[in-house]
Design a protein around this motif. Structure first.
Motif, PDB file in Angstrom:
ATOM      1  N   THR A 237      -4.654   9.770  -6.633  1.00 15.29           N
ATOM      2  CA  THR A 237      -4.125  10.740  -5.644  1.00 15.29           C
ATOM      3  C   THR A 237      -2.635  10.441  -5.461  1.00 15.29           C
ATOM      4  OG1 THR A 237      -4.888   9.214  -3.911  1.00 15.29           O
ATOM      5  CG2 THR A 237      -6.297  11.110  -4.401  1.00 15.29           C
ATOM      6  N   PRO A 238      -1.798  10.811  -6.423  1.00 14.97           N
ATOM      7  CA  PRO A 238      -0.404  10.362  -6.466  1.00 14.97           C
ATOM      8  C   PRO A 238       0.505  10.861  -5.341  1.00 14.97           C
ATOM      9  CG  PRO A 238      -0.832  11.992  -8.173  1.00 14.97           C
ATOM     10  CD  PRO A 238      -2.153  11.629  -7.613  1.00 14.97           C
ATOM     11  N   THR A 239       0.128  11.959  -4.694  1.00 13.91           N
ATOM     12  CA  THR A 239       0.986  12.481  -3.619  1.00 13.91           C
ATOM     13  C   THR A 239       0.309  12.401  -2.253  1.00 13.91           C
ATOM     14  OG1 THR A 239       0.195  14.756  -3.998  1.00 13.91           O
ATOM     15  CG2 THR A 239       2.182  14.058  -5.186  1.00 13.91           C
ATOM     16  N   LYS A 240      -0.838  11.729  -2.190  1.00 15.42           N
ATOM     17  CA  LYS A 240      -1.562  11.584  -0.917  1.00 15.42           C
ATOM     18  C   LYS A 240      -1.568  10.127  -0.480  1.00 15.42           C
ATOM     19  CE  LYS A 240      -6.053  12.405   1.283  1.00 15.42           C
ATOM     20  NZ  LYS A 240      -5.430  12.823   2.542  1.00 15.42           N
TER      21      LYS A 240
ATOM     22  N   GLY B  75       0.794  -1.222   0.000  1.00 20.92           N
ATOM     23  CA  GLY B  75       0.000   0.000   0.000  1.00 20.92           C
ATOM     24  C   GLY B  75       0.825   1.270   0.000  1.00 20.92           C
ATOM     25  N   SER B  76       2.125   1.158   0.264  1.00 18.44           N
ATOM     26  CA  SER B  76       3.003   2.334   0.174  1.00 18.44           C
ATOM     27  C   SER B  76       3.061   2.852  -1.262  1.00 18.44           C
ATOM     28  CB  SER B  76       4.413   1.997   0.667  1.00 18.44           C
ATOM     29  OG  SER B  76       5.006   1.007  -0.149  1.00 18.44           O
ATOM     30  N   HIS B  77       2.631   2.026  -2.214  1.00 21.24           N
ATOM     31  CA  HIS B  77       2.571   2.459  -3.618  1.00 21.24           C
ATOM     32  C   HIS B  77       1.411   3.419  -3.862  1.00 21.24           C
ATOM     33  CE1 HIS B  77       5.150  -1.047  -5.421  1.00 21.24           C
ATOM     34  NE2 HIS B  77       5.828  -0.245  -4.630  1.00 21.24           N
ATOM     35  N   THR B  78       0.770   3.859  -2.795  1.00 19.61           N
ATOM     36  CA  THR B  78      -0.225   4.916  -2.912  1.00 19.61           C
ATOM     37  C   THR B  78       0.442   6.255  -3.202  1.00 19.61           C
ATOM     38  OG1 THR B  78      -2.034   6.051  -1.792  1.00 19.61           O
ATOM     39  CG2 THR B  78      -0.222   5.342  -0.417  1.00 19.61           C
ATOM     40  N   ILE B  79       1.752   6.346  -2.985  1.00 20.79           N
ATOM     41  CA  ILE B  79       2.520   7.544  -3.348  1.00 20.79           C
ATOM     42  C   ILE B  79       3.725   7.109  -4.183  1.00 20.79           C
ATOM     43  CG2 ILE B  79       1.820   8.993  -1.390  1.00 20.79           C
ATOM     44  CD1 ILE B  79       4.443   8.211   0.022  1.00 20.79           C
ATOM     45  N   GLY B  80       4.280   8.055  -4.918  1.00 16.93           N
ATOM     46  CA  GLY B  80       5.508   7.771  -5.645  1.00 16.93           C
ATOM     47  C   GLY B  80       5.297   7.447  -7.116  1.00 16.93           C
ATOM     48  N   ASN B  81       6.413   7.158  -7.752  1.00 16.87           N
ATOM     49  CA  ASN B  81       6.441   6.915  -9.193  1.00 16.87           C
ATOM     50  C   ASN B  81       7.150   5.620  -9.520  1.00 16.87           C
ATOM     51  OD1 ASN B  81       6.664   9.945  -8.550  1.00 16.87           O
ATOM     52  ND2 ASN B  81       5.980   9.999 -10.666  1.00 16.87           N
TER      53      ASN B  81
ATOM     54  N   ASP C 265      12.921   4.358 -21.118  1.00 16.57           N
ATOM     55  CA  ASP C 265      13.015   3.517 -19.914  1.00 16.57           C
ATOM     56  C   ASP C 265      12.797   4.282 -18.619  1.00 16.57           C
ATOM     57  OD1 ASP C 265      13.564   1.481 -21.621  1.00 16.57           O
ATOM     58  OD2 ASP C 265      15.531   0.968 -20.796  1.00 16.57           O
ATOM     59  N   GLN C 266      13.316   5.514 -18.568  1.00 16.87           N
ATOM     60  CA  GLN C 266      13.272   6.282 -17.317  1.00 16.87           C
ATOM     61  C   GLN C 266      12.031   7.164 -17.194  1.00 16.87           C
ATOM     62  OE1 GLN C 266      15.665   5.387 -15.168  1.00 16.87           O
ATOM     63  NE2 GLN C 266      16.426   4.085 -16.817  1.00 16.87           N
ATOM     64  N   ASN C 267      11.144   7.126 -18.183  1.00 16.77           N
ATOM     65  CA  ASN C 267       9.908   7.917 -18.092  1.00 16.77           C
ATOM     66  C   ASN C 267       9.129   7.495 -16.847  1.00 16.77           C
ATOM     67  OD1 ASN C 267      10.681   9.029 -20.491  1.00 16.77           O
ATOM     68  ND2 ASN C 267       9.061   8.093 -21.731  1.00 16.77           N
ATOM     69  N   LEU C 268       8.647   8.489 -16.105  1.00 11.09           N
ATOM     70  CA  LEU C 268       7.997   8.224 -14.818  1.00 11.09           C
ATOM     71  C   LEU C 268       6.475   8.229 -14.915  1.00 11.09           C
ATOM     72  CD1 LEU C 268      10.223  10.403 -12.447  1.00 11.09           C
ATOM     73  CD2 LEU C 268      10.252   7.908 -12.689  1.00 11.09           C
ATOM     74  N   PHE C 269       5.858   7.359 -14.108  1.00 11.87           N
ATOM     75  CA  PHE C 269       4.408   7.235 -14.053  1.00 11.87           C
ATOM     76  C   PHE C 269       3.994   7.117 -12.590  1.00 11.87           C
ATOM     77  CE2 PHE C 269       5.830   5.816 -18.099  1.00 11.87           C
ATOM     78  CZ  PHE C 269       4.824   6.110 -19.009  1.00 11.87           C
ATOM     79  N   TYR C 270       2.856   7.721 -12.250  1.00 11.67           N
ATOM     80  CA  TYR C 270       2.360   7.618 -10.879  1.00 11.67           C
ATOM     81  C   TYR C 270       1.941   6.183 -10.567  1.00 11.67           C
ATOM     82  CZ  TYR C 270       2.035  12.737 -10.844  1.00 11.67           C
ATOM     83  OH  TYR C 270       2.314  14.074 -10.894  1.00 11.67           O
TER      84      TYR C 270
END
Length: 330
Positions: A251-254, A194-200, A241-246
């Motif tokens: 709610t990518p930062t919450k 569930g920590s994958h609720t934030i980050g990329n 390869d390094q392109n980032l996705f939420y």
């Protein structure tokens, strides 16, 4: 000495839910470890981290991930922070960490401030543990008392980093086995995911789901087709390869339970996310529970973070308190 030991044992009994006791070593992790030696320690960590997250919200997820990647390799001993030198082969170059592990400069800043306030006192391993908790709280997640008293390792393990940390394309059973080897169970696996609720995440970590999930040239059928089409726009078959996705596009930062709601909609970004719903009945029930009850997810996440933070810590006279988290004391 006897009175001191009795006091430590009493503390361990009183704070049993948060405390790890090493009876053979006579050493303990407990939240009050720095109350006398460095009473401002946790406030210093929180203050610097709050500024870092305000400047770049993504850093919260990065520091949470650093703690996870540290604990799964030789225990929670700050081995991930060591640079390669003096015979040490850094874990930063492992497959799970190369081009993705980040937040080291924030840890450096925290360590520098703590060395000024109370030299040779607060370990880098404890800084990682506190920073992981504060990163969770600062993004809206649960709070918990962090057991403290870890010491820092005298070495790193590149092979451990390559082999112990679950990979995005591992099978469910492989990931669960890696958790069980650390003393964590299926409940911890689902809650900590569930920590994958934030980050990329990088395109390279989930590309196979878009184009060739099972080696048959077809996309992953458990990935929502409209979501997959959106992802393909910036994650081509080759390049980027390094392109980032939420990890959580809603709610990518919450820090919340939208991660689990996404899984139910077949919009988990990584294969290692979606298989929590599709490959195991028990984990699927937990996904449904956490999607429905944010409070239960928060409560279990805190418990599982404490449990993970207790993986094989160095205590007592083992290890050292590094003055610079990147190098062993000379």
């Amino acid at each position: 000495m006897a009175n001191s030991m009795s006091f430590l044992i009493l503390l361990c009994l009183v704070f049993a839910p948060f405390c790890l006791c090493h009876k053979k070593m006579g050493s303990y992790l407990y939240p009050q470890f720095y109350d006398y030696s460095c009473p401002q320690a946790q406030e210093i960590v929180k203050s610097i981290l709050a500024n870092a997250v305000a400047k770049e919200p993504r850093i919260a997820a990065s520091l949470l991930r650093l703690h996870f990647h540290d604990c799964f390799v030789k225990g929670c001993d700050a081995s991930i922070l060591l640079d390669g030198n003096g015979g040490i082969i850094s874990e930063k170059g492992s497959n799970p960490n190369r081009n993705s592990a980040r937040g080291f400069e924030v840890i450096d800043e925290i360590k520098s401030a703590l060395e000024k306030e109370c030299p040779h006192t607060v370990s880098c391993a404890d800084i990682l543990s506190i920073a992981a908790r504060d990163s969770t709280v600062l993004t809206g997640g649960p709070n918990w008392e962090v057991p403290l008293g870890r010491r820092d390792s005298l070495g790193a393990s590149l092979s451990g980093s390559n082999n112990n940390i679950p990979a995005p394309n591992n099978t469910f059973q492989t990931i669960l086995t890696k958790f069980k080897l650390q003393g964590l169970d299926i409940v911890d696996l689902v809650a900590l995911s569930g920590s994958h609720t934030i980050g990329n995440s990088r395109c390279t970590s989930f590309r196979q789901r878009l184009y060739n999930q099972n080696g048959n040239g077809k996309p992953d059928f458990t990935l929502d087709q409209y979501y997959a089409a959106e992802l393909r726009n910036n994650c081509p078959k080759s390049g980027g390869d390094q392109n980032l996705f939420y990890l959580d596009y809603v709610t990518p930062t919450k820090f919340d339970n939208n991660y689990f709601k996404n899984l139910l909609a077949y919009k988990g970004l990584l294969s290692s996310d979606e298989i929590l719903l599709t490959k195991n009945e028990e984990s699927a029930e937990l996904v449904k529970l956490y999607a429905e009850r944010n409070d239960i997810f928060f409560d279990q996440f805190a418990k599982s973070m404490i449990k993970m933070g207790n993986i094989s810590p160095l205590t007592g006279s083992r290890g050292q308190i590094r003055t610079n988290c990147r190098v062993i004391n000379t």
